[in-house]
Design a protein around this motif. Structure first.
Motif: not given
Length: 197
Positions: A149, A151, A172-175, A177-179
């Motif tokens: 994926r 990231i 971060s794998d949610d763009g 938003k979280t690290w």
């Protein structure tokens, strides 16, 4: 008669210019702020450092298992500070890490590009992490594949003093938003840069 008709208009125009003069003067006096010349922002790294590394074993899996390493790193300044090369070597229960970091400064964008390589793969990681320092904190970003994926990757330099520095890498794998922090290095200076650098 023509002069009398023009007089009120001319007077009004003069009055408008007179009244607006301070505003126009202030507007022309406002100059865009010069961009920060960051070409020496990594000079603090020059020299030899003792390092303690904590590395998260399985990033982005919910794991909380960390492995620790100890070692040393040496950084040399090149091109009068617009490039730096760092040799990194640590040992720990999980093995031996030999790394190399190349940092290059772009005078047009006022940003640094950071490339990383290890003796294990022998190639510079692409794309580089790109960013800059603001108020003593350096942030650098890139996007790269991880377990199939794409990231986001963030590198942060902080708490910098003449004899210590702190570094963290996060994924971060949610763009963004979280690290999740997965690599923490604390450095303590051993020696100053050698003369002639």
């Amino acid at each position: 008669m023509t002069l009398l008709r023009r007089l009120p208009f001319s007077f009004a125009l003069f009055a408008a210019i007179f009244l607006l003069h301070p505003v126009l003067a202030q507007t022309s006096a406002v100059q865009p702020s010069a961009q920060h010349d960051g070409s020496h922002d990594f000079d603090f790294e020059d020299g030899t450092w003792k390092i303690h590394l904590k590395r998260l074993q399985h990033p982005l899996t919910g794991s909380h298992t960390w492995t620790e390493f100890d070692g040393a790193t040496t950084t040399r300044k090149l091109w009068n500070g617009t490039a730096h090369i760092e040799q990194f070597e640590t040992d720990g229960p999980a093995g031996h890490i030999e790394g190399l970091t190349l940092r290059l400064y772009n005078p047009e964008s006022h940003q640094w590009s950071i490339y990383w390589a290890t003796s294990k793969n022998g190639t510079l990681g692409l794309p580089p992490s790109v960013g800059e320092f603001k108020d003593g904190r350096g942030e650098f970003y890139d996007q790269e594949p991880w377990n199939g994926r794409m990231i986001f990757v963030r590198l942060v330099w902080s708490t910098i003093t003449p004899n210590s520095a702190h570094f963290e890498q996060s994924f971060s794998d949610d763009g963004g938003k979280t690290w999740e922090v997965n690599w923490i290095t604390d450095q303590t200076r051993i020696s100053e840069p050698t003369s002639g650098q």
